[in-house]
Enzyme design. Structure first.
Site, PDB file in Angstrom:
ATOM      1  CE  LYS A 168      -4.486  -1.595   1.454  1.00  0.00           C
ATOM      2  NZ  LYS A 168      -5.624  -1.507   2.366  1.00  0.00           N
ATOM      3  CE  LYS A 205      -6.384  -8.614  -2.114  1.00  0.00           C
ATOM      4  NZ  LYS A 205      -6.424  -7.993  -0.803  1.00  0.00           N
ATOM      5  CE  LYS A 250     -14.055  -4.466   0.181  1.00  0.00           C
ATOM      6  NZ  LYS A 250     -12.976  -4.407   1.165  1.00  0.00           N
TER       7      LYS A 250
END
Ligand code: TYM
Length: 333
Positions: A116, A198, A201
């Site tokens: 992130k 992966k 969202k």
């Protein structure tokens, strides 16, 4: 009395964008199953979502949508505790205490922090760094025995276990040691456009993920476009990441094993298979979508459930927080 003997289950989901079928098959399906047998607490991790910049208007709407989706998916607010994390201040309080029992080095090793911070180089905030400590607080406040999650959360869960070991080592049996709970085949649902990544969202490619609120045609279209390989055989052989991902999703939606899926599609091409996966997912999600539509029109019911959930969550977790405060030497009334 019977309630006290049941094992305790805890899990949360972030309200950033509508949940995907990764969230659904990886975590939420187990939440629903576990509700039958255990004492379950499930929540919306809005505090966690602030580690990435959010539009306040959108965030508020997403929190309500995610909460309504929990109920629409089959979770019963009477039987389980369904709450919003920011409604219970005990989470932030315990997180601070646990920060003082977590090492900088441990947090630096978290792969999600590294990913992130690479993705948002202009906003590597302290919350992003200490995020797993807040997650440990979520789990430990409710003395959870089991935490149903996808595989991406296992490193964070391992950190929570290290904190328990450290804290209990100093102060005695304060926290229950939590175990992760995974469904192997769907513990990591992959992107439909890049099966080595992966499903997320926040993927910018709309065809990479399927939201639980996508309509039937959209779902089928996205599966038709799913990236596979240049062969034609539906089987779980090494190197067939795209097909294996679709088989896992189909298994999640229908309950069929890989062997059954291979037999069903023997001699048929990818086109047939992709259509079947899309239809199975659309069928599986349809009751939840219907129920969500119904609930969306009943805002006061959702608000009442949220308030009751917050009260239940506060009461249970306050006991743990006070126990911790006493142990570390605070003056507790
Ligand atoms: P979040 O919101 O990213 O995801 C919610 C749950 O969905 C699982 N999941 C997946 N499973 C399989 N395949 C995928 N592609 C996939 N994507 C997501 C996640 O593993 C998770 O179980 N930090 C957590 C939220 C959280 C939490 C907690 C979880 C906060 N506190 C305490 C458990 C216990 C998160 O960001 O999940």
């Amino acid at each position: 009395m019977e309630q006290e003997q049941k094992k305790k289950i805890l899990s949360l989901i972030q309200p950033t964008n509508t949940p995907t079928i990764g969230n659904y098959f990886g975590a939420m399906c187990n939440w629903i199953k576990m509700q039958e047998e255990f004492d379950c607490t499930y929540g919306i991790a809005d505090l966690h979502s602030l580690t990435v910049r959010q539009d306040p208007v959108k965030l508020r709407a997403q929190i309500k949508e995610s909460y309504a989706l929990l109920i629409a998916s089959g979770l019963d607010p009477e039987r389980s505790t369904l709450f919003v994390q920011s409604h219970n201040p005990n989470h932030s309080e315990l997180a601070w205490l646990l920060n003082c029992y977590t090492q900088f080095g441990e947090l630096s090793r978290m792969t999600q922090f590294k990913d992130k911070s690479a993705k948002h180089p202009d906003n590597i905030n302290a919350g992003l760094f200490t995020y797993p400590v807040l997650m440990a607080a979520d789990i430990l406040l409710y003395q959870a025995d089991m935490v149903p999650v996808g595989v991406d959360q296992m490193q964070h869960l391992e950190l929570a276990r290290n904190i328990v070991q450290r804290f209990n080592g100093v102060y005695g049996d304060v926290f229950t040691m939590p175990e992760g709970y995974l469904t192997k085949a769907t513990a990591k649902v992959m992107s439909l456009q890049d099966p080595t990544k992966k499903m997320s969202k926040s993927d910018e490619n709309v065809n990479a993920s399927v939201s639980v609120l996508d309509d039937r045609d959209t779902i089928i279209r996205k599966f038709k476009r799913a990236v596979t390989d240049s062969e034609t055989e539906v089987c779980a052989r090494e190197g067939k990441d795209g097909i294996i991902n679709l088989m896992s999703i189909y298994g999640g939606a229908t309950g069929k094993s890989f062997e059954e899926i291979e037999a069903e599609f023997k001699g048929r091409g990818y086109g047939d298979f992709k259509l079947a996966v899309g239809e199975a997912v659309a069928d599986k999600l349809a009751p939840m979508q219907e129920e969500y539509k119904r609930l969306s029109a009943d805002r006061s019911y959702i608000e009442t459930c949220m308030k009751q959930g917050a009260e239940k969550a506060y009461k249970v977790s306050r006991k743990t927080l006070q126990k911790v405060q006493k142990k570390v030497g605070f003056v507790v009334f």
